[in-house]
Design an enzyme around this catalytic site. Sequence first.
Site, short mmCIF file in Angstrom:
data_model
loop_
_atom_site.label_atom_id
_atom_site.label_comp_id
_atom_site.label_asym_id
_atom_site.label_seq_id
_atom_site.Cartn_x
_atom_site.Cartn_y
_atom_site.Cartn_z
N GLY A 9 35.16 54.02 47.89
CA GLY A 9 34.93 53.44 46.93
C GLY A 9 33.44 53.11 47.12
O GLY A 9 32.88 51.80 46.80
N SER A 11 30.87 54.29 45.78
CA SER A 11 30.13 54.60 44.64
C SER A 11 29.33 53.53 43.83
O SER A 11 28.31 53.56 43.37
CB SER A 11 30.70 55.66 43.63
OG SER A 11 31.87 55.19 43.27
N ARG A 12 30.05 52.55 43.66
CA ARG A 12 29.66 51.28 42.97
C ARG A 12 30.10 50.04 43.86
O ARG A 12 30.53 50.16 44.76
CB ARG A 12 30.64 51.35 41.66
CG ARG A 12 30.43 52.46 40.80
CD ARG A 12 31.13 52.28 39.45
NE ARG A 12 32.44 52.25 39.43
CZ ARG A 12 33.50 51.39 39.15
NH1 ARG A 12 32.97 50.18 38.90
NH2 ARG A 12 34.84 51.55 39.10
N ASN A 87 37.14 50.18 51.51
CA ASN A 87 36.72 49.18 50.66
C ASN A 87 37.28 49.47 49.21
O ASN A 87 37.39 48.56 48.47
CB ASN A 87 35.21 49.36 50.38
CG ASN A 87 34.72 49.03 49.18
OD1 ASN A 87 34.46 47.67 49.15
ND2 ASN A 87 34.30 49.83 48.14
N SER A 151 40.14 40.12 50.54
CA SER A 151 39.79 39.41 49.63
C SER A 151 40.25 37.72 49.95
O SER A 151 40.98 37.88 50.84
CB SER A 151 40.40 39.72 48.56
OG SER A 151 40.19 38.60 47.32
N TYR A 164 47.98 42.11 43.18
CA TYR A 164 46.82 41.91 43.76
C TYR A 164 46.80 41.13 45.25
O TYR A 164 46.34 41.50 46.18
CB TYR A 164 45.50 41.73 42.91
CG TYR A 164 44.29 41.77 43.49
CD1 TYR A 164 43.49 42.78 43.27
CD2 TYR A 164 43.47 40.49 43.88
CE1 TYR A 164 42.24 43.16 44.14
CE2 TYR A 164 42.19 40.68 44.49
CZ TYR A 164 41.44 41.83 44.73
OH TYR A 164 40.46 42.02 45.20
N ILE A 197 32.40 38.13 44.07
CA ILE A 197 31.20 38.85 44.11
C ILE A 197 31.13 39.43 42.73
O ILE A 197 31.95 39.94 41.99
CB ILE A 197 31.53 39.80 45.18
CG1 ILE A 197 32.06 39.39 46.47
CG2 ILE A 197 30.27 40.62 45.41
CD1 ILE A 197 31.16 38.56 47.46
P1 NAP Z 1 34.39 47.96 41.64
O1 NAP Z 1 32.89 47.52 41.13
O2 NAP Z 1 35.45 47.86 40.69
O3 NAP Z 1 34.07 49.33 42.23
C1 NAP Z 1 35.36 49.85 42.89
C2 NAP Z 1 35.19 51.21 43.75
O4 NAP Z 1 36.38 51.84 44.21
C3 NAP Z 1 34.60 52.26 42.79
O5 NAP Z 1 33.50 52.89 43.66
C4 NAP Z 1 35.65 53.19 42.47
O6 NAP Z 1 35.22 54.41 42.20
C5 NAP Z 1 36.44 52.92 43.70
N1 NAP Z 1 37.79 53.35 43.43
C6 NAP Z 1 38.81 52.77 42.83
N2 NAP Z 1 40.09 53.34 42.98
C7 NAP Z 1 39.84 54.29 43.74
C8 NAP Z 1 40.82 54.98 44.27
N3 NAP Z 1 42.13 55.24 43.82
N4 NAP Z 1 40.08 56.15 45.07
C9 NAP Z 1 38.94 55.94 45.50
N5 NAP Z 1 38.06 55.05 44.92
C10 NAP Z 1 38.38 54.35 44.18
O7 NAP Z 1 34.98 46.89 42.69
P2 NAP Z 1 34.22 45.82 43.93
O8 NAP Z 1 34.24 44.63 43.24
O9 NAP Z 1 33.17 46.65 44.46
O10 NAP Z 1 35.41 45.98 45.16
C11 NAP Z 1 35.30 46.68 46.02
C12 NAP Z 1 36.49 46.15 47.05
O11 NAP Z 1 36.10 44.57 47.35
C13 NAP Z 1 38.02 46.06 46.44
O12 NAP Z 1 38.79 46.31 47.54
C14 NAP Z 1 38.02 44.75 45.75
O13 NAP Z 1 39.38 44.30 45.98
C15 NAP Z 1 37.36 43.97 46.89
N6 NAP Z 1 36.85 42.51 46.61
C16 NAP Z 1 36.18 42.37 45.59
C17 NAP Z 1 35.58 40.90 45.01
C18 NAP Z 1 34.88 40.88 43.86
O14 NAP Z 1 34.73 39.71 43.54
N7 NAP Z 1 34.28 41.74 43.46
C19 NAP Z 1 35.96 39.98 45.83
C20 NAP Z 1 37.05 40.08 46.78
C21 NAP Z 1 37.48 41.40 47.23
P3 NAP Z 1 35.29 55.02 40.60
O15 NAP Z 1 34.20 54.43 39.97
O16 NAP Z 1 35.12 56.65 40.94
O17 NAP Z 1 36.78 54.79 40.28
#
Ligand code: NAP
Length: 263
Positions: A9, A11-12, A87, A151, A164, A197
């Site tokens: 993950g 990419s974003r 990630n 998380s 989740y 985040i």
């Molecule tokens: P995000 O902005 O939604 O980005 C998700 C990333 O994961 C994208 O690059 C997406 O690629 C990729 N992805 C999703 N499903 C996938 C799959 N089946 N196989 C491979 N890649 C996949 O999420 P984020 O907020 O950066 O979160 C990243 C991590 O941090 C996650 O594990 C999330 O649970 C954790 N987290 C986030 C927060 C928060 O507040 N944002 C807080 C605690 C923990 P595509 O675009 O190609 O689908």
Amino acid sequence: MKNHAIVTGGSRGIGRAIATNLGSAGYNVVINYNSNSAAADEAAKLVEDAGGKAITVQANVGSTDDHKKLLGAATDAFGPVTCLVNNAGVAPKVRADVLDMPEESYDFVMDTNLKGPFLLTQRVAKHMIENAPAGAGHDTFGGQSIVNISSISAYTAHVNRGEYSLSKAGMAMMTQVFAARLAEHGINVYEIRPGVIATDMTGGVKEKYDKLIIQDERGISPIRRWGAPDDIAKAVRVIAEGTFPFSTGEVINVDGGFHMKTL
Ligand code: NAP
């Protein structure tokens, strides 16, 4: 051994910041994504602008067939992998009361956030053992590490996205299991627990968290701001660089102090 990281993950959001930060440390970075190849290409450019090398690899972390493809592409491009960052993660598509949560949502979240990372780690750990530098073991950290992005939900019960919370609690134990198993090979395993985040994942609940973090009289965390993806990336980078060779199975909270109880 050249520093080489797979960021699932990448990419974003948080993963993109991790990839870019490792790029600025001179890493070769494999940016994994699932569906959005344009975002992955943008992330690769950021890594290269920062001074690293990057490739992008489409692979669903929930699919073991794709794990083979991901590791194969990584080793073909850059040789042995020295760091795996688990990630990639998803929130449930619908926030349903735990009493009504459909089975498909359980499988979607658990396959992506826990089963997939667990089995990918199993594969990459064997690869790391095969490619460990001479002398790596209890007495010498071999420069290979695995970082799991969990998380605050690992210990915070959400009644409208219980699957989740469950996936992230499982990732906490996954960290300890692999840390215990891989110590004899000089491979360290860490869990980073992000707070709230600012990414696409939280875009839909921005107003709710603006209120909880900033506007309410007592915010949910002592540091009253949203976390930035780079807050997490900085923590990953110091781990990957081997700053904590005598620590494994460790949890690093990057959450503005959310984990503390305060009165
Ligand atoms: P995000 O902005 O939604 O980005 C998700 C990333 O994961 C994208 O690059 C997406 O690629 C990729 N992805 C999703 N499903 C996938 C799959 N089946 N196989 C491979 N890649 C996949 O999420 P984020 O907020 O950066 O979160 C990243 C991590 O941090 C996650 O594990 C999330 O649970 C954790 N987290 C986030 C927060 C928060 O507040 N944002 C807080 C605690 C923990 P595509 O675009 O190609 O689908």
